[in-house]
Design an enzyme around this catalytic site. Structure first.
Site, short mmCIF file in Angstrom:
data_model
loop_
_atom_site.label_atom_id
_atom_site.label_comp_id
_atom_site.label_asym_id
_atom_site.label_seq_id
_atom_site.Cartn_x
_atom_site.Cartn_y
_atom_site.Cartn_z
N GLU A 1 22.86 69.48 -4.25
CA GLU A 1 23.59 68.90 -5.37
C GLU A 1 25.08 69.22 -5.22
O GLU A 1 25.46 70.39 -5.17
CB GLU A 1 23.10 69.48 -6.70
CG GLU A 1 21.71 69.06 -7.09
CD GLU A 1 21.32 69.60 -8.46
OE1 GLU A 1 20.63 68.88 -9.19
OE2 GLU A 1 21.70 70.74 -8.80
N CYS A 2 25.90 68.20 -5.17
CA CYS A 2 27.36 68.31 -5.14
C CYS A 2 27.82 69.22 -3.99
O CYS A 2 27.91 68.77 -2.86
CB CYS A 2 27.90 68.79 -6.48
SG CYS A 2 29.66 68.41 -6.73
N GLY A 3 28.08 70.49 -4.23
CA GLY A 3 28.45 71.38 -3.14
C GLY A 3 27.38 71.43 -2.07
O GLY A 3 27.67 71.57 -0.88
#
Length: 435
Positions: A314-316
């Site tokens: 997720e994201c990072g």
């Protein structure tokens, strides 16, 4: 568990400092405090945990739904729950502080910046109280905490100006030690920049802890109680370090309730544990890109993914799963190479919104045709290869390319969207390994 919501008149009014000071005041008075955060934030809760000593609950109507929000509240522990709001009290269409307070049916304590006002502080508070009546919302503004207020004549002037049905719960005195450094995405994390206890205790002395405790009330129970989920014979490895620090407590709880959870640190160069799937939460891989590139963890993760190990980022986590990450300073670093994308950091945020995704095919977190809700906030953009495959179309939000999210390769999935356990996404992830 009784509770109240701490709402602000605007962003930047000092809600986090007020929340931490109130937690300290209540604990000094002998109460056990459960912190919580209205909205999808990860950073403010890290400061709550640093002071309260227990994870902060995430209360967001968009992410959890009303029943899920109440269930998440119920999972807390303590005598009193202090819920820090997001932005100004009425701001936000997906899950404003006012919407959370209304869903919980608990009172609001309003944080008002008093550094240059006395009667105007009372007028502002009265306006926020009466606005709820004007728009027909059941928001109970019980009183105020005066942020950046001096004692003596300043404090007394505010007290005297407040109408009888607005209580004065105390003040937060001006103090340079009560400032949290910030950077992109918000404040620095609680482990990095926790406020000094002495400064918080000094502020706590100017707060009326017993009156705050007395105003708290208990929310109604959810229509559906906390659901018991069947365990699965699965081991999930979760990245846990300064680069991968954005995860909701409910996510880890769901993993522990249903499976075996092990953690590892890619920044420290830990080997990928023996597991059935890997979860890479969001965080700050851009601040640790050189360390991530210099260890063998991401390259091992890339090899394991190519052999069929499911990796959810997720994201990072998406950034770390990409081919490369270029920092805002222009330094390029090799990442895991799982996903066909190259990520670049920017000086301004690229997306900030509550998000809804519709699965176009079955994937780790949703079946085909299902929708999941989440949140995005990132300063990076992803340049994807022409043959990249997406698992989701964006119903609301920007996603990866404005229309899609969920890059998928091998058995792995990377998204810009953070989701909560109440979305069902992590149950779907766990059940993908069962049988």
């Amino acid at each position: 568990m009784n509770g109240f919501v701490l709402g602000g008149v605007s962003s930047g009014v000092g809600k986090t400092v007020a929340t931490l000071s109130i937690i300290q005041a209540l604990e000094d008075a002998g109460y056990s405090v459960q912190p919580a955060k209205a909205g999808p934030d990860f950073i403010d809760p890290s400061h709550h945990e640093a002071i309260a000593g227990r994870p902060s609950r995430t209360l967001d109507l968009w992410l959890c739904g009303e029943d899920g929000l109440r269930r998440n509240y119920q999972r807390g522990e303590g005598d009193i729950c202090v819920v820090e709001g997001v932005m100004g009290l009425y701001d936000g269409d997906g899950s404003s502080t006012a919407m959370v307070a209304e869903a919980l049916d608990v009172p609001v304590v309003l944080v008002v910046d008093a550094k240059a006002g006395m009667e105007s502080v009372a007028a502002t508070a009265l306006g926020f109280q009466q606005y709820a009546e004007t728009i027909g919302r059941d928001i109970k503004v019980a009183g105020i905490v005066a942020q950046r207020a001096h004692g003596g004549r300043h404090e007394q002037g505010i007290r005297d100006a407040l109408p009888d049905d607005l209580e004065f719960f105390g003040r937060i005195p001006p103090n340079p030690d009560l400032e949290i450094p910030d950077r992109h995405l918000g404040l620095e994390m609680g482990k990095e920049a926790a406020l000094p206890r002495e400064a918080l205790r000094e502020a706590a002395e100017s707060l009326e802890a017993e009156r705050l405790a007395a105003v708290a009330s208990e929310p109604p129970a959810p229509d559906e109680p906390v659901r018991a989920c069947e365990p699965v014979d699965t081991t999930i490895a979760v990245a846990d370090d300064a680069a991968f620090c954005f995860r909701y407590p409910a996510t880890l709880e769901r993993f522990r309730e249903r499976a075996e959870l092990v953690t590892f640190s890619p920044v420290a160069g830990d080997p990928v544990p023996d597991c059935d799937g890997v979860y890479l939460p969001g965080g700050y891989p851009e601040l640790h890109a050189a360390e991530l590139e210099s260890t063998d963890t991401l390259s091992e993760l890339g090899r394991r993914a190519s052999e069929g190990l499911p990796v959810l980022g997720e994201c990072g986590g998406l950034m770390a799963m990409s081919q490369s990450l270029t920092t805002a300073e222009g330094d390029r670093h090799e990442m895991a190479g799982i996903l066909p994308a190259d990520v670049t950091m920017h000086d301004r945020y690229q997306a900030l919104d509550h998000v809804e995704l519709e699965a176009t095919e079955g994937t780790l977190t949703a079946n085909a045709g299902e929708t999941i809700r989440g949140h995005e906030f990132h300063y990076s953009s992803a340049d994807v290869d022409g043959d990249a495959r997406f698992a989701f179309e964006t119903v609301r939000g920007d996603g990866i390319d404005g229309d899609h999210d969920g890059l998928t390769e091998y058995e792995s999935l990377g998204t810009y969207v953070h989701v909560h356990a109440e979305s069902g996404a992590f149950d779907r992830f766990l059940e993908a390994f069962d049988g």
